[in-house]
Design a protein around this motif. Structure first.
Motif, short mmCIF file in Angstrom:
data_model
loop_
_atom_site.label_atom_id
_atom_site.label_comp_id
_atom_site.label_asym_id
_atom_site.label_seq_id
_atom_site.Cartn_x
_atom_site.Cartn_y
_atom_site.Cartn_z
N VAL A 197 -27.37 -7.40 -0.96
CA VAL A 197 -28.51 -6.58 -1.37
C VAL A 197 -28.40 -6.31 -2.86
O VAL A 197 -27.36 -5.85 -3.34
N ALA A 198 -29.46 -6.62 -3.59
CA ALA A 198 -29.51 -6.33 -5.02
C ALA A 198 -30.16 -4.97 -5.23
O ALA A 198 -31.28 -4.73 -4.77
N LEU A 199 -29.45 -4.07 -5.92
CA LEU A 199 -29.97 -2.73 -6.16
C LEU A 199 -30.54 -2.60 -7.55
O LEU A 199 -30.05 -3.21 -8.51
N LYS A 200 -31.58 -1.78 -7.67
CA LYS A 200 -32.19 -1.44 -8.95
C LYS A 200 -31.91 0.02 -9.26
O LYS A 200 -31.52 0.80 -8.38
N PRO A 201 -32.09 0.44 -10.51
CA PRO A 201 -31.85 1.84 -10.86
C PRO A 201 -32.62 2.81 -9.96
O PRO A 201 -33.75 2.54 -9.55
N ASP A 202 -31.96 3.92 -9.65
CA ASP A 202 -32.51 4.98 -8.78
C ASP A 202 -32.62 4.53 -7.33
O ASP A 202 -33.39 5.12 -6.56
N ASN A 203 -31.87 3.50 -6.94
CA ASN A 203 -31.74 3.11 -5.53
C ASN A 203 -30.48 3.70 -4.94
O ASN A 203 -29.47 3.88 -5.64
N GLU A 255 -13.72 -4.03 -4.89
CA GLU A 255 -13.47 -4.37 -3.50
C GLU A 255 -13.38 -3.09 -2.67
O GLU A 255 -12.62 -2.18 -2.99
N LEU A 256 -14.18 -3.04 -1.59
CA LEU A 256 -14.24 -1.89 -0.70
C LEU A 256 -13.91 -2.35 0.72
O LEU A 256 -13.62 -3.53 0.94
N PHE A 312 -24.53 -5.70 -3.79
CA PHE A 312 -23.64 -5.18 -2.75
C PHE A 312 -23.54 -6.26 -1.67
O PHE A 312 -24.56 -6.71 -1.14
N VAL A 313 -22.31 -6.66 -1.33
CA VAL A 313 -22.09 -7.80 -0.43
C VAL A 313 -21.19 -7.40 0.73
O VAL A 313 -20.14 -6.80 0.54
N SER A 314 -21.62 -7.74 1.95
CA SER A 314 -20.79 -7.57 3.13
C SER A 314 -19.88 -8.78 3.25
O SER A 314 -20.33 -9.93 3.24
N THR A 315 -18.57 -8.55 3.37
CA THR A 315 -17.63 -9.66 3.48
C THR A 315 -17.62 -10.26 4.88
O THR A 315 -17.11 -11.36 5.08
N SER A 316 -18.20 -9.56 5.86
CA SER A 316 -18.20 -10.07 7.24
C SER A 316 -19.27 -11.13 7.46
O SER A 316 -19.02 -12.15 8.10
N ILE A 354 -18.71 -4.95 -4.46
CA ILE A 354 -19.82 -4.78 -5.39
C ILE A 354 -19.54 -5.64 -6.62
O ILE A 354 -18.41 -5.68 -7.10
N GLU A 355 -20.56 -6.33 -7.12
CA GLU A 355 -20.43 -7.11 -8.35
C GLU A 355 -21.46 -6.63 -9.38
O GLU A 355 -22.64 -6.45 -9.04
N VAL A 356 -21.00 -6.42 -10.61
CA VAL A 356 -21.87 -5.96 -11.68
C VAL A 356 -21.48 -6.66 -12.98
O VAL A 356 -20.41 -7.26 -13.07
N LYS A 357 -22.33 -6.54 -13.98
CA LYS A 357 -22.02 -7.05 -15.31
C LYS A 357 -21.84 -5.92 -16.32
O LYS A 357 -21.08 -6.02 -17.26
N GLY A 358 -22.55 -4.84 -16.14
CA GLY A 358 -22.45 -3.68 -17.01
C GLY A 358 -23.46 -2.66 -16.56
O GLY A 358 -24.66 -2.88 -16.71
#
Length: 281
Positions: free
Chosen positions: A177-183, A134-135, A168-172, A140-144
């Motif tokens: 946005v789903a990020l991939k490696p090197d993003n 929580e920011l 990455f999710v905006s609470t507002s 941010i949500e991840v599995k590993g």
């Protein structure tokens, strides 16, 4: 002296222990068993930080009706980067001046709260339960996976993903946005906007160390500006033909990194009016 022993020393000296003996000892056991802090500076300022952490925890736990179910742990890195191992095995490298709170037990809930900046190596559970950070105005949500979060108080949060995948999710507004490696993602809190770009080429992360493999000078400068929040100018006569290889530790300072780069490329760096400049010798 180990940090646990150091913390216990000040715990024993904390006033008001008599009336809350059982509760306080329960809190201490949670701290002692579940959090492992490494490479922390044992100094006078650290003593004040320990007391500042413990006393609010006493009041915090004392107000709870069911402390066993709602207990929380708090970690604070006062001066240098600090490595923390969470109850679920996740490793966190907490930057100086940053604070992380999490449940003392993470068997059911894997949610932490971050104020500041840190790098994460999140372990993947057998049942693939999500890990949530929580920011401010987001989470941010991840599995590993492995990634860095940077929040320097400028109303921008940036995330660099090294391996795995994160949401990455905006609470507002719920924008995700789903990020991939090197993003690399930059989230503007006021405007609620998200920008995704390629991360720093030639720079990866593994177990608390930035691995540099054939990175250009420009890529290194972009990394330094992001990592340390500084401005770095490159002399016009320099180019990216030379490549840089090596390692950067999480606790390395900006000056240390610049010294390494200049040594490798036979350059020199100076600082004037808060701006670094890299040039030929």
């Amino acid at each position: 002296m180990h940090f646990e022993d150091y913390l216990k020393k000040f715990w024993d000296k904390t006033p008001g222990k008599g009336d809350n003996l059982v509760l306080e000892e329960k809190i201490w056991r949670k701290i002692h068993l579940r959090i492992k802090l490494k490479r922390i500076s044992i100094a006078a300022t650290a003593a004040a930080a320990c007391i500042a952490i413990i006393i609010p925890l006493i009041h915090f736990f004392g107000r709870m009706d069911t402390p066993e179910e709602k207990t929380a742990m708090l970690a604070y890195a006062p001066e240098t980067s600090t490595e923390i191992i969470l109850p679920d095995g996740t490793k966190v490298w907490l930057d100086a001046g940053s604070t992380l709170s999490c449940p003392a037990e993470m068997e059911s809930e894997r949610t932490v709260s971050l104020k500041g900046s840190a790098a994460f190596d999140v372990v993947k559970t057998e049942d693939l339960r999500k890990f949530r950070i929580e920011l401010e105005s987001s989470f941010i949500e991840v599995k590993g996976t492995s990634f860095s979060v940077k929040d320097d108080g400028s109303k921008e949060i940036s995330v660099v993903l090294y391996s795995g995948a994160i949401d990455f999710v905006s609470t507002s507004n719920g924008q995700t946005v789903a990020l991939k490696p090197d993003n690399k993602l930059v989230f503007n809190i006021d405007q609620q906007s998200m920008l995704v770009t390629p991360a720093f080429q030639g720079i990866s992360w593994k177990n608390g160390i930035y691995q540099i493999r054939n990175a250009s000078l420009r890529s290194m400068v972009e990394f330094i500006e992001w990592r340390y929040g500084v401005d770095v100018n490159i002399a016009a006569e320099l180019n990216d033909s030379q490549k840089i290889n090596g390692q950067i530790l999480q606790e390395d300072s900006c000056d240390t990194v610049l010294e390494k780069i200049c040594f490798i490329l036979d350059l020199k760096a100076s600082k004037e009016n808060g701006i670094y400049r890299i040039m030929r010798k």
